[in-house]
Each structure stands twice: as C-alpha cells, then as structure tokens.
Design an enzyme around this catalytic site. Structure first.
Site, PDB file in Angstrom:
ATOM      1  N   LEU A  87      -1.803   0.439  -4.370  1.00  0.00           N
ATOM      2  CA  LEU A  87      -1.778  -0.409  -3.173  1.00  0.00           C
ATOM      3  C   LEU A  87      -1.546   0.432  -1.928  1.00  0.00           C
ATOM      4  CD1 LEU A  87       0.416  -3.317  -4.587  1.00  0.00           C
ATOM      5  CD2 LEU A  87      -2.005  -3.465  -3.993  1.00  0.00           C
ATOM      6  N   SER A 113       7.032   7.419  -2.277  1.00  0.00           N
ATOM      7  CA  SER A 113       6.693   6.501  -3.374  1.00  0.00           C
ATOM      8  C   SER A 113       5.224   6.104  -3.353  1.00  0.00           C
ATOM      9  CB  SER A 113       7.560   5.245  -3.263  1.00  0.00           C
ATOM     10  OG  SER A 113       7.312   4.613  -2.032  1.00  0.00           O
ATOM     11  N   LYS A 134       6.630   0.031  -7.878  1.00  0.00           N
ATOM     12  CA  LYS A 134       6.891   1.104  -6.908  1.00  0.00           C
ATOM     13  C   LYS A 134       7.418   2.310  -7.669  1.00  0.00           C
ATOM     14  CE  LYS A 134       9.012   1.726  -2.383  1.00  0.00           C
ATOM     15  NZ  LYS A 134       9.597   1.020  -1.247  1.00  0.00           N
ATOM     16  N   ASP A 144      15.675  -1.158   8.340  1.00  0.00           N
ATOM     17  CA  ASP A 144      14.323  -0.592   8.471  1.00  0.00           C
ATOM     18  C   ASP A 144      13.306  -1.708   8.672  1.00  0.00           C
ATOM     19  OD1 ASP A 144      12.403   1.363   8.636  1.00  0.00           O
ATOM     20  OD2 ASP A 144      12.275   1.724   6.472  1.00  0.00           O
TER      21      ASP A 144
HETATM   22  N1  LIG Z   1       5.560  -5.900  -3.074  1.00  0.00           N
HETATM   23  C1  LIG Z   1       4.408  -5.413  -2.621  1.00  0.00           C
HETATM   24  N2  LIG Z   1       3.281  -6.090  -2.814  1.00  0.00           N
HETATM   25  C2  LIG Z   1       2.117  -5.629  -2.360  1.00  0.00           C
HETATM   26  N3  LIG Z   1       1.998  -4.469  -1.707  1.00  0.00           N
HETATM   27  C3  LIG Z   1       3.100  -3.754  -1.490  1.00  0.00           C
HETATM   28  C4  LIG Z   1       4.361  -4.179  -1.950  1.00  0.00           C
HETATM   29  N4  LIG Z   1       5.291  -3.257  -1.590  1.00  0.00           N
HETATM   30  C5  LIG Z   1       4.628  -2.311  -0.931  1.00  0.00           C
HETATM   31  N5  LIG Z   1       3.312  -2.573  -0.858  1.00  0.00           N
HETATM   32  C6  LIG Z   1       2.290  -1.784  -0.213  1.00  0.00           C
HETATM   33  O1  LIG Z   1       2.391  -0.490  -0.687  1.00  0.00           O
HETATM   34  C7  LIG Z   1       2.244   0.417   0.382  1.00  0.00           C
HETATM   35  C8  LIG Z   1       3.352   1.413   0.275  1.00  0.00           C
HETATM   36  O2  LIG Z   1       4.578   0.785   0.437  1.00  0.00           O
HETATM   37  P1  LIG Z   1       5.942   1.603   0.604  1.00  0.00           P
HETATM   38  O3  LIG Z   1       7.009   0.643   0.855  1.00  0.00           O
HETATM   39  O4  LIG Z   1       6.113   2.581  -0.499  1.00  0.00           O
HETATM   40  O5  LIG Z   1       5.580   2.452   1.798  1.00  0.00           O
HETATM   41  P2  LIG Z   1       5.915   2.335   3.340  1.00  0.00           P
HETATM   42  O6  LIG Z   1       6.861   1.214   3.559  1.00  0.00           O
HETATM   43  O7  LIG Z   1       4.625   2.275   4.027  1.00  0.00           O
HETATM   44  O8  LIG Z   1       6.634   3.692   3.501  1.00  0.00           O
HETATM   45  P3  LIG Z   1       8.150   4.062   3.468  1.00  0.00           P
HETATM   46  O9  LIG Z   1       8.718   3.323   2.279  1.00  0.00           O
HETATM   47  O10 LIG Z   1       8.169   5.513   3.286  1.00  0.00           O
HETATM   48  O11 LIG Z   1       8.640   3.574   4.782  1.00  0.00           O
HETATM   49  C9  LIG Z   1       2.274  -0.378   1.647  1.00  0.00           C
HETATM   50  O12 LIG Z   1       0.993  -0.343   2.218  1.00  0.00           O
HETATM   51  C10 LIG Z   1       2.571  -1.749   1.298  1.00  0.00           C
HETATM   52  O13 LIG Z   1       1.721  -2.641   1.965  1.00  0.00           O
END
Ligand SMILES: Nc1ncnc2c1ncn2[C@@H]1O[C@H](COP(=O)(O)OP(=O)(O)OP(=O)(O)O)[C@@H](O)[C@H]1O
Length: 588
Positions: free
Chosen positions: A419, A425, A442, A543
């Site tokens: 995704l 991560s 994740k 955050d």
């Molecule tokens: N529960 C979820 N359902 C669908 N997509 C998700 C979910 N959690 C995260 N994502 C998607 O996965 C991607 C990565 O998420 P993640 O939270 O790891 O990264 P981030 O928030 O962009 O970075 P960081 O955590 O370093 O601030 C994002 O584009 C987010 O839209």
C-alpha cells in the site's frame, strides 16, 4: 318389640360406652310418645299407643340405618361429617342414631354396615307384618318412599339434604305399620336397582378408564418410539456433524490454500494492471528519465505526450495572443499617424480602426478562453502526474520489498500488494484467513546497520504504539488487531484496512476542498481526538497530519499512526507535557 330388635338395641347399647345412654333412650322414647300421640290423637288406648310407640321406634331406626347404610356405602368418610350436621340440627334423637352409626363403623372396622341395616330391616318386617292391610296409607308410603329415596340419594350432597332427610324421618314417625312395611319393600327395590345401576356405571367407568389407560399406554408407546427415533436421529446428526467437522478440519488447509491462491491471483492481476496503467499513464503524463552529466547519473522527470501537447498548445496560444496584441498596437499607432486627414476621410478611417480593434479584442478573448481551458486540463494532468509518480514509487518499493512474494505471515495473514512505504515501515494489504477480512499489515523493519541501542529504542517505540493503540476502540480511530514477530529484525502490526485514500492525497487531488466536505472531515477527526482525551488514560497523538487520516470504503475518516503518541501521566498537573522526544511529529 321383636327379639332381633331387642338384640339390635342391646348390641347398640353394648357398643356404647356412654353411661348416659339409658337417660337418652328414655328421653327419646318420651319424645316419640309425644310426637306419635300428637299425630294419632289422644283417643287411642294407652296399650295401642305403647304398641305404636314401640313399632314407631323401629322405622326411625331402620330409616336412619338405611340412611347410614347408604352413606357408608357411598362414602364412609363423609358419614362422619353428615353425622355432625345431624348433631347440629337434629337434636338428641338424631344424635343417638348417628352415634350408633359412627360407633358401628368404628367398632366393626371392615364389617359392612349393610349387616346392621339388614338386621334392622328384618326386625321391622317382623313388626310391621300384621299391620300390612292398611290401604289408606298407600299414598303416604309413596311419599315416604320418595322422601327416603330423595334423602338417600341426596345424602352425599351436603347438610341441606341431611335436613331434608331428618324432616322426612320425622314425618315417617306418624304413619301406621302397614305403611312402613310397604315402604321398606318399596325401598329395597330401588336400592337394588340403585346398586345395580351403580355397579353398571362403575363397570362402565372402569371399562372407559381401562380404554383410557390403553390409549395412554399406546400414546406412551408411541412417545417412547418417537423418543427413540429422535435419539437415533440425534445420534445420526451428531455423527454427521462430527463428520462435517472432521471434513471441515481436513479441508481447512485446502480451503485456506484455495482462498490465498485466489487472492494471490487477483493481486497478481492487480499488480499487472497497475504496471500497465503506469506504462500508459507515463506515456501520456511522463516518466523518470536518466540524465548523465559527465560521470554523474541523475534521475529527472520527463513529461509525457499529453503534457507536451498541452504545453505546446498553450505556447501556440500565447504566441497567437502576442501577435494579436502586436497588431492592435500597430493599428492604434497607424490611427494616431493619420491625424491631419480631412474630416470625411478621418471619420471613415476611425470607423475601420474601431472595427479592426473589435476584431482583435474578440480574438484575444477567445484565446483567453482556450488558454483557461488548457490550463485546467494541464492542472488535471499535473494531478494525474502526481498520482503516477506516487504509484511509480509504490511499484518500485513493491518490487524492491522482500515481502512482495505473497507470503502468509503467522499462518494467518496473506500478504498481497504494497500500500505504501513510510520512514521505517512497509504497509501491505493483507487478508486475515481466520477472520476472513482484509487487513493492513505494517511491517516494521529494523535496519541491520543500526546499533543495538537504536534497535532497542525503535522496538520500545513500536511496543508503546501497540500498547496504546490496541486499547483504542472508536469509529474514527483505525483499529489495531494484532502484533507478531516475523524475524529478529522485523515485526508486524495488523491494522484495520482503509481502502480509501489518505487525507493528504485527497487534498492534493482537490486543492480547494468545499467547506461542507472539509467540515465533516474535521468533525470526524475531532470525534476521534475527543475520544482519546476522554479516556482514563488520556493520549496525545503527536503526529496528526493529513497523511495520518485515512478513509475507509464508505468515506469514514480514521486517525492512524500512534508511533509517536504519548499517554498523559496523572501527575502532569496544569503545566502540560514537555515535548522532549527528538523528532516528535513530522517536520514539515
Ligand atoms: N490501515 C491502513 N489501511 C490502508 N492503508 C494504510 C493503512 N496504514 C497505512 N496505510 C498506507 O500505507 C502507507 C504507508 O503508511 P505509513 O504509516 O507506514 O507511512 P507514513 O505515515 O506515510 O510514514 P511515517 O509512518 O514514516 O510517517 C501510506 O500511504 C498509507 O496511506
């Protein structure tokens, strides 16, 4: 009085332990004498009166005896209560008779009361035989018979019937001996008839009861049969259920395999489709090219054909606009140069200039309209280009990920497509093969190059995130379902899957969000934050940004990413918390 009668009296007397009996007897006789004399008149000689007195005593006994016989036969227990009522209403005369009856029942035990009755009846017959010829008393006898029959048959119905019996008994004192004898003859037949009827009805009752018992037995047999049938059926169903469960257990791995195969096939198709779309879009919108400058190779964006065409068209329009503007300027200059012309000439020229100017103006307006439309088109393309760039990055990350080969984690979560990728991560779309729902897995990877301290710090952060997040159950907070270790440097948290975009992508796609839509998104986020602050352990997210607000398939906004969140300690007081952790939040 006959010997039998005397015997009967003496036997009755002997049964009685009451010493006052002779006195009572005397009283009774005196009463009877009084009653008879009042009934027959005072002309009769004393001998006849005495005889009548003696004879009349017997019918009273026999009448009472017959009553007691009936009562005893009907219901012995009821006899005592009937006697009681007699006692109350009948005075000493009746008390005597009932006491006898009661004593007889008590004394004889199982001895039938009929014997006593028969003895009394026999005695009566002997006494009344010479008197039989009195025809005038026929009507009275009938009445008596009826009266007795009535009193007998209604004996069991209550004390009112007893009162009637007593009245009838009292009235029987008056008739002659012939009347009494006939009444006894008459009485014995209905009694026999009654007993025959009673017996017949009892037999009928027994027969019907037997039939009922037989029917009930048949029912019971059927019920037992049904019970055994049901038990068999139950056993059979239990066996079937067990077989199905066994089969289900047997089939479970196959089913899981089939589901995951299908999911993998779909995901592969999606991957292919995504890559094909990227290729098509990159033709239209652009691609990453490599620029070599000496020994340095760098990546740069090259616009696609659609953007190139749009830009070329815009350039052309700009050129056309400039040309028209130039022509307009020249026209105005020519007009000012011909200022010394005659009036007639000058007015005609002026008119031409005005018309020409209007033509230029109208041309400029149309160029502007076209330009605006092309600019809108270019904006759309730019948005598509942004999406394309993100998708390209995602595909590149997916291709570079070590989890891109459709693994099943923890024997439960089938990893599908990536995704997105965060700082530390990778988030994969997954499928929970136990709960049968899509999830977001994740995968937290520790960099193998990190020092042990850094690794431990990261793990502490992740565990804190998990511990905080797992307790949060709210419509506007992304649920955390599970956490498990994959290997020494990687662990996985399983989150509620949000199939929509994140708010960051929404805002980029729609730079000016309508107020109504913005408001409802804010309301949802605030509801999530209020929930975080109403708990016993309050939580600060730390955050909160558009990238951490996700939308599910219905457009419900959910706050996610509790990696930097903190629990507000109880002893913080009014000072608030100091933001001490380095790098808390997102810099920009
Ligand atoms: N529960 C979820 N359902 C669908 N997509 C998700 C979910 N959690 C995260 N994502 C998607 O996965 C991607 C990565 O998420 P993640 O939270 O790891 O990264 P981030 O928030 O962009 O970075 P960081 O955590 O370093 O601030 C994002 O584009 C987010 O839209």
């Amino acid at each position: 009085m006959s010997d039998d009668m005397l015997l009967h009296f003496s036997s009755n007397s002997s049964n009685q332990s009451d010493n006052s009996l002779p006195t009572k007897m005397a009283k009774l006789e005196a009463r009877l004498v009084g009653k008879v004399s009042s009934a027959t008149g005072s002309q009769q000689p004393p001998q006849t009166q005495q005889l009548q007195q003696q004879q009349q005593q017997q019918p009273v006994w026999s009448s009472l005896s017959s009553a007691s016989k009936f009562v005893s036969a009907e219901d012995l227990s009821e006899a005592s209560s009937s006697s009681d009522s007699d006692d109350e209403n009948g005075g000493e005369f009746l008390i005597q008779a009932n006491t006898l009856k009661r004593q007889k029942i008590q004394g004889d035990g199982n001895l039938p009361v009929f014997e006593h009755v028969e003895a009394a009846t026999e005695g009566t017959q002997k006494i009344v035989e010479p008197m039989e010829s009195k025809a005038s008393s026929e009507g009275n006898r009938r009445k008596q018979g009826r009266g007795r029959g009535h009193s007998v048959s209604s004996r069991g119905r209550g004390s009112r019937a007893n009162d009637q019996t007593k009245q009838t008994s009292s009235s029987t004192v008056t008739p002659s001996n012939g009347q009494l004898e006939n009444s006894f003859h008459k009485d014995s037949r209905p009694k026999e008839q009654f007993w025959t009827d009673q017996r017949t009805s009892l037999e009928e009752e027994v027969t019907s009861l037997r039939a009922k018992v037989a029917a009930l037995e048949e029912d019971l047999r059927k019920c037992r049969q049904e019970v055994s049938d049901y038990q068999n059926l139950c056993r059979q169903l239990e066996k079937e259920l067990k077989d199905i469960k066994d089969y289900d257990q047997q089939m479970k791995p196959k089913r899981t395999k089939m589901i995951s195969d299908l999911l993998i096939a779909v995901s592969k198709a999606e991957r292919q489709e995504a890559r094909m779309k990227v290729r098509q879009d990159s033709l239209r919108l652009g691609n990453v090219g490599v620029i070599r400058a000496g020994t340095v190779i760098s990546e740069t964006w090259e616009d696609g054909q659609a953007l190139k065409d749009l830009n070329a068209h815009l350039r052309q329009l700009l050129e056309a606009k400039e040309a028209v503007e130039r022509q307009r300027k020249q026209l105005k200059k020519r007009q000012s140069d011909k200022g010394d012309a005659s009036d007639a000439e000058s007015s005609a020229q002026e008119e031409d200039v005005l018309i020409q100017d209007e033509i230029y103006k109208s041309r400029l307006a149309s160029i502007k309209r076209e330009e605006e439309s092309l600019l809108r088109e270019r904006d759309r393309c730019e948005l598509d280009k942004g999406r394309l760039i993100r998708e390209m990055k995602r595909i590149r990350d997916e291709d570079g990920s070590r989890f891109n080969n459709f693994q099943i984690l923890n024997n439960r979560y089938a990893l599908l497509n990536l995704l997105g990728k965060g700082g530390f991560s990778e988030v994969y779309k997954g499928y929970d093969l136990v709960e049968h729902r899509y999830v977001a897995c994740k995968l937290h990877g520790l960099n193998a190059q990190w020092s042990e301290d850094k690794k431990q710090s990261y793990i502490r952060h992740a565990i804190r995130e998990y511990n905080i997040h797992k307790t949060l159950v709210h419509h506007h907070i992304v649920r955390l379902w599970d956490i498990f270790e994959i290997d020494q440097n990687t662990f996985c948290t399983v989150l509620e899957y949000c199939s929509g975009k994140d708010l960051d992508a929404v805002l980029k796609a729609t730079p000016v969000l309508p107020e109504k839509e913005a408001r409802i998104i804010i309301v949802q986020i605030f509801q999530g934050l209020v929930y975080l602050n109403k708990r016993a352990q309050k939580i600060i997210h730390y955050d909160l940004k558009p990238g951490n607000v996700l939308f599910d398939e219905l457009g419900v906004a959910k706050v996610t990413d509790f990696g930097l969140s903190k629990i507000v300690e109880d002893d913080v007081g009014s000072q608030g918390m100091e933001l001490t952790s380095q790098g808390a939040g997102t810099y920009w």
